[in-house]
Design a protein around this motif. Structure first.
Motif, PDB file in Angstrom:
ATOM      1  N   CYS A   1      -6.786   0.059   0.449  1.00 32.31           N
ATOM      2  CA  CYS A   1      -5.669   0.467   1.179  1.00 32.31           C
ATOM      3  C   CYS A   1      -6.403   1.605   2.245  1.00 32.31           C
ATOM      4  CB  CYS A   1      -4.528   1.156   0.504  1.00 32.31           C
ATOM      5  SG  CYS A   1      -3.497   0.093  -0.458  1.00 32.31           S
ATOM      6  N   ARG A   2      -6.287   1.520   3.431  1.00 37.72           N
ATOM      7  CA  ARG A   2      -6.768   2.224   4.560  1.00 37.72           C
ATOM      8  C   ARG A   2      -5.494   2.399   5.816  1.00 37.72           C
ATOM      9  NH1 ARG A   2      -9.858   3.008   1.217  1.00 37.72           N
ATOM     10  NH2 ARG A   2     -12.096   2.818   1.095  1.00 37.72           N
ATOM     11  N   PRO A   3      -5.688   3.197   6.409  1.00 30.59           N
ATOM     12  CA  PRO A   3      -4.864   3.491   7.713  1.00 30.59           C
ATOM     13  C   PRO A   3      -4.973   2.246   8.605  1.00 30.59           C
ATOM     14  CG  PRO A   3      -5.960   5.671   7.390  1.00 30.59           C
ATOM     15  CD  PRO A   3      -6.451   4.668   6.529  1.00 30.59           C
ATOM     16  N   PHE A   4      -4.069   1.877   9.138  1.00 27.57           N
ATOM     17  CA  PHE A   4      -3.932   0.635  10.098  1.00 27.57           C
ATOM     18  C   PHE A   4      -4.958   0.320  10.975  1.00 27.57           C
ATOM     19  CE2 PHE A   4      -0.053  -0.745   8.335  1.00 27.57           C
ATOM     20  CZ  PHE A   4       0.479  -2.099   9.027  1.00 27.57           C
TER      21      PHE A   4
ATOM     22  N   CYS B   1       0.892  -1.062  -0.098  1.00 29.17           N
ATOM     23  CA  CYS B   1      -0.062  -0.013  -0.070  1.00 29.17           C
ATOM     24  C   CYS B   1       0.657   1.299   0.129  1.00 29.17           C
ATOM     25  CB  CYS B   1      -0.713  -0.065   1.240  1.00 29.17           C
ATOM     26  SG  CYS B   1      -2.384  -0.896   0.835  1.00 29.17           S
TER      27      CYS B   1
ATOM     28  N   CYS C   1       7.067   2.041  11.771  1.00 29.26           N
ATOM     29  CA  CYS C   1       6.372   0.948  11.629  1.00 29.26           C
ATOM     30  C   CYS C   1       7.166  -0.293  10.726  1.00 29.26           C
ATOM     31  CB  CYS C   1       5.043   1.273  10.669  1.00 29.26           C
ATOM     32  SG  CYS C   1       3.919  -0.117  10.427  1.00 29.26           S
TER      33      CYS C   1
ATOM     34  N   ARG D   1      -7.993   1.222  10.741  1.00 25.30           N
ATOM     35  CA  ARG D   1      -9.277   0.810  10.139  1.00 25.30           C
ATOM     36  C   ARG D   1      -9.228  -0.539  10.165  1.00 25.30           C
ATOM     37  NH1 ARG D   1     -11.926   4.371   6.711  1.00 25.30           N
ATOM     38  NH2 ARG D   1     -13.198   2.375   6.057  1.00 25.30           N
TER      39      ARG D   1
ATOM     40  N   CYS E   1       2.394   2.417  13.913  1.00 22.64           N
ATOM     41  CA  CYS E   1       1.863   2.154  12.498  1.00 22.64           C
ATOM     42  C   CYS E   1       0.580   2.795  12.079  1.00 22.64           C
ATOM     43  CB  CYS E   1       1.563   0.606  12.514  1.00 22.64           C
ATOM     44  SG  CYS E   1       3.303  -0.370  12.278  1.00 22.64           S
ATOM     45  N   ARG E   2       0.236   3.648  12.890  1.00 25.69           N
ATOM     46  CA  ARG E   2      -1.100   4.242  12.731  1.00 25.69           C
ATOM     47  C   ARG E   2      -1.347   4.949  11.614  1.00 25.69           C
ATOM     48  NH1 ARG E   2      -3.456   7.383  18.165  1.00 25.69           N
ATOM     49  NH2 ARG E   2      -5.296   7.418  16.622  1.00 25.69           N
ATOM     50  N   THR E   3      -0.062   5.620  11.059  1.00 24.01           N
ATOM     51  CA  THR E   3      -0.242   6.782   9.931  1.00 24.01           C
ATOM     52  C   THR E   3       0.135   5.849   8.671  1.00 24.01           C
ATOM     53  OG1 THR E   3       1.986   7.316  10.394  1.00 24.01           O
ATOM     54  CG2 THR E   3       0.147   8.626  11.137  1.00 24.01           C
ATOM     55  N   SER E   4       0.446   4.529   8.502  1.00 23.54           N
ATOM     56  CA  SER E   4       0.984   3.656   7.761  1.00 23.54           C
ATOM     57  C   SER E   4      -0.531   2.989   7.127  1.00 23.54           C
ATOM     58  CB  SER E   4       1.950   2.456   7.940  1.00 23.54           C
ATOM     59  OG  SER E   4       3.226   3.294   8.185  1.00 23.54           O
ATOM     60  N   TYR E   5      -0.197   2.356   5.790  1.00 25.04           N
ATOM     61  CA  TYR E   5      -1.374   1.964   5.178  1.00 25.04           C
ATOM     62  C   TYR E   5      -1.233   0.378   4.814  1.00 25.04           C
ATOM     63  CZ  TYR E   5      -3.357   6.578   4.411  1.00 25.04           C
ATOM     64  OH  TYR E   5      -3.900   7.623   4.594  1.00 25.04           O
TER      65      TYR E   5
END
Length: 305
Positions: A166-169, A79, A86, A171, A136-140
């Motif tokens: 693809c969504r932020p972690f 993604c 992360c 989700r 990892c909150r801002t990774s996808y």
């Protein structure tokens, strides 16, 4: 002679087997793991903590650091670029999985043949899950389970399954526990225990401080059900009438004496005695005498049946 047999069989049945010992310092049976742990002085970066006793090779440790790794046919770029913090957690997790010799209590057989192995519900410390999720909150990503279901027909850069978004972690992993427990199909469990408690595993540690996971593995190995006991040895009456091997348990210091050239008359068919049926399963033979078990009483008892 009867007293000799009773003493031998008594010693045979009381040999100590410590529950859980077989779960310590072991490697999984997988494609990339070594057969047994040992020193590796050229492990790469995040895998270095296991250099003194590793289940991975230097080559495996290098592949663990690649964005597109051949270890699992998987890409961290599925993604787009992952945030460095992360990505570091995932590299550490792969090193932990591939290199640690302290996962024995959580190893399970997989596949219909039972030849492969994986871990399940290995308890990661609370801080490990929380920091992993936070970094990892801002990774996808596009999936909540990263084992299988990837489509590589479009190349390494686009392995997303059909319909995946693809969504932020958060989700896909709304909590730290969800991340630890879902990411690799239950390989890890989110433990409420904290680092230093001796009740959870750290997926990475400072080498200079020693490996804290060794004590955790011992604790959980001691709780594991004991291995099945071996079947009881046959009673002297059930053995053929040939004499026992003339040596002392557990081995013959000077080698066994010469066995009779043929079976004594008591072993031959006669009134009330059926023909000799053959050796008991698992017995070892030396000439015309028998030793119980698998031939391990004396080094010279090598003929197995």
């Amino acid at each position: 002679m009867e007293r000799w047999w009773q003493l031998l069989l008594g010693l045979w049945t009381v040999m100590p087997v410590w529950a859980g010992d077989e779960l310590l310092n072991v490697c999984m049976k997988t494609k990339h793991h070594k057969r047994e742990p040992g020193p590796e002085d050229k492990l790469y970066e995040e895998c270095i903590p296991w250099a003194e006793k590793a289940c991975c090779t230097a080559s495996t440790s290098w592949h663990a650091h690649l964005d597109v790794s051949l270890l699992y046919n998987f890409s961290l770029l599925h993604c787009g670029l992952m945030m460095p913090g992360c990505e570091e957690h995932f590299i550490q997790a792969v090193c932990f999985y591939e290199c640690s010799p302290n996962l024995g209590p959580w190893i399970q057989k997989v596949g219909s043949s039972g030849q492969g192995e994986r871990i399940r519900d290995a308890p990661l410390c609370r801080e490990d899950c929380e920091q992993w999720w936070e970094d990892c909150r801002t990774s996808y990503t596009c999936r909540s389970d990263w084992l299988g279901s990837w489509d590589w027909s479009r190349g390494e850069e686009e392995p997303l399954p059909a319909g995946a978004a693809c969504r932020p972690f958060p989700r896909y992993f709304p909590t730290p526990a969800a991340l630890c427990q879902r990411i690799w199909s239950g390989s890890f469990q989110a433990s409420p225990a904290r680092r230093g408690s001796g009740r959870c595993l750290q997926k990475w540690f400072e080498p200079a401080r020693g490996n804290p996971n060794e004590a955790v593995a011992r604790l959980f190995a001691a709780r594991a059900p004991p291995a099945p006991a071996p079947p009881p040895a046959a009673s002297p009456a059930a053995w053929p009438a040939w004499p026992p091997c003339p040596c002392c348990w557990p081995c013959c210091p000077r080698g066994p004496a010469r066995a009779p050239a043929r079976a004594p008359a008591a072993a031959q068919p006669g009134p009330g005695r059926p023909p000799f049926p053959g050796p008991p399963k698992g017995a070892a033979r030396l000439g015309r005498c028998w030793a119980p078990g698998r031939g391990s009483l004396c080094p010279s008892l090598n003929a197995q049946f």
